[in-house]
Motif scaffolding. Structure first.
Motif, short mmCIF file in Angstrom:
data_model
loop_
_atom_site.label_atom_id
_atom_site.label_comp_id
_atom_site.label_asym_id
_atom_site.label_seq_id
_atom_site.Cartn_x
_atom_site.Cartn_y
_atom_site.Cartn_z
N LEU A 52 21.33 -19.03 -15.76
CA LEU A 52 19.97 -19.46 -15.15
C LEU A 52 19.46 -20.76 -15.51
O LEU A 52 19.14 -21.59 -14.97
CB LEU A 52 19.02 -18.33 -15.59
N VAL A 58 15.18 -13.84 -15.29
CA VAL A 58 14.77 -14.90 -14.64
C VAL A 58 14.54 -16.11 -15.58
O VAL A 58 14.50 -15.64 -16.68
CB VAL A 58 13.40 -14.98 -13.89
N ARG A 59 14.42 -17.06 -15.23
CA ARG A 59 14.13 -18.34 -16.14
C ARG A 59 12.94 -18.25 -16.86
O ARG A 59 11.88 -17.84 -16.22
CB ARG A 59 14.26 -19.48 -15.52
N ASP A 97 19.12 -17.80 -9.55
CA ASP A 97 17.41 -17.98 -10.00
C ASP A 97 16.98 -16.25 -10.48
O ASP A 97 16.25 -16.23 -11.11
CB ASP A 97 16.68 -18.11 -8.54
N SER A 110 15.32 -17.67 -21.21
CA SER A 110 15.29 -16.93 -19.96
C SER A 110 14.52 -15.23 -20.48
O SER A 110 14.08 -15.27 -21.79
CB SER A 110 16.71 -16.27 -19.84
#
Length: 383
Positions: free
Chosen positions: A98, A217-218, A104, A9
């Motif tokens: 995530l 976020v990823r 997302d 992440s």
């Protein structure tokens, strides 16, 4: 043990609002402004947020209140309250959510109008019942107890505690966002009004308004945003007590365990860290955490902070925004350790920017030295 979440992440946005004084705004107003600022930093919209991580000091269900105020219906909500460490702990929760595809876009957010709303240090809960009968100044007396024990056991001096406050102010003097930027000397700290022996008012954090937020976020999406991504390499939590009277050793915090595990997860050591952002609610915190996180040996924290070692130009940059002692402290400070660590890695810190920062440590403290959470953040070079 392999850390399957290392680098999975990234923080892609940061924001704040109402730093210092924000008269006329509620805590939720400030929270919302901070969240919108972080989303704007990442060029995202509120409608993109499907994971919300929040705790506040005003409500028993703050994450739900925050979602309602923001007008969003997140798929994943987390509001576990461990005091000021909560927001560093949410980094782990957000990373897991995530990675599992439960959300997302994760928004971690906080706001408080503690200064303009009450004008003094107030807490969301009363002192624990078995300590309240002794009428402590809560939570200050708890930290004074730890300071007094450290002084007794290791010979730490009030002058060394004062050096922590002086270093924080020196960083703040370069930061236009800091609430206190006036000159501060060791003598000023020692001569200040005693609040809870051995801590004077200058050994204590500020009481300000303010809010902060980060967007995560990823990692596979991280390069799609305007600012350089900051990756989560390791994060660990440990708690030892709720009431200070139940702390196993007043001179050793759970940061000793959270630090070891966070460093192991990240695959780095204290000597690799470029900047250190600690929850400095009181000057003793900085000394304890530097020891327990492995930057110096137990009992040597007082000597370690002497001579400007943690001040601008010193060997180890600590609390480069001015910390809770001089920059901002709106009830809970943890999220600001993450924001400053992120900015230092991105290279856009508003105050003194340290050159070539690849690794930063952000450490949160909750309760009365009760909950400790350590996060190791890194640039793309660290993956």
């Amino acid at each position: 043990m392999e850390n399957k979440l290392r680098g999975k992440s990234a923080i892609v946005g940061t924001g704040h609002a109402g730093l210092g004084e924000a008269p006329g705004l509620t805590a939720y107003d400030i929270m919302a402004e901070a969240g919108l600022a972080a989303l704007a930093d990442a060029q995202l919209k509120l409608s993109d947020v499907d994971g919300l991580f929040c705790t506040m000091m005003e409500d028993s269900m703050p994450a739900l209140m925050a979602a309602e105020y923001l007008g969003i219906r997140p798929r994943f909500v987390e509001g576990t309250m461990t005091g000021g460490s909560s927001f560093v702990n949410y980094i782990t929760a957000a990373t897991m959510a995530l990675a599992a595809g439960l959300c997302d876009v994760a928004l971690i957010v906080y706001g408080s109008n503690q200064r303009s709303g009450s004008g003094k240090l107030v807490t969301a809960s009363r002192p624990p019942p078995y300590e309240q009968i002794y009428r402590p100044r809560y939570p200050i007396s708890a930290y004074a107890l730890a300071a007094a024990r450290h002084m007794h056991e290791f010979g730490t001096t009030r002058e060394q505690l004062a050096d922590v406050a002086v270093a924080a102010r020196a960083w703040a003097q370069h930061n236009p966002e800091a609430f206190e930027r006036g000159d501060l000397t060791r003598e000023d700290v020692l001569a200040a009004r005693m609040v809870s022996d051995p801590l004077t008012v200058r050994d204590c954090c500020l009481v300000t308004d303010g809010g902060g937020a980060i967007v995560m976020v990823r990692s596979e999406r991280a390069r799609d945003f305007p600012k350089p991504p900051v990756y989560v390499l390791g994060c660990a939590a440990e708690s030892t007590h709720r009431q200070i009277s139940q702390m196993p050793d007043f001179t050793v915090t759970a940061a000793r365990e959270s630090g070891v595990r966070a460093f192991a997860a990240a695959g780095v050591s204290p000597s690799d860290i470029d900047v250190v952002e600690l929850y400095d609610a009181f000057t003793i915190n900085t000394i304890l955490f530097l020891e327990d996180l492995g930057f110096c040996k137990k009992g040597e924290g007082g000597a370690f902070v002497e001579g400007g070692r943690i001040a601008p130009g010193g060997e180890l940059p600590v609390n480069t925004n001015g910390g809770g002692l001089s920059c901002v402290h709106p009830g809970m400070y943890g999220i600001f350790t993450v924001i400053e660590a992120t900015r230092q890695i991105r290279g856009d810190a508003p105050g003194l920017q340290i050159a070539n920062v690849d690794l930063a440590l952000a450490h949160g403290n909750g309760g009365t030295l009760s909950s400790q959470v350590t996060a190791i953040l890194g640039s793309e070079n660290t993956l």
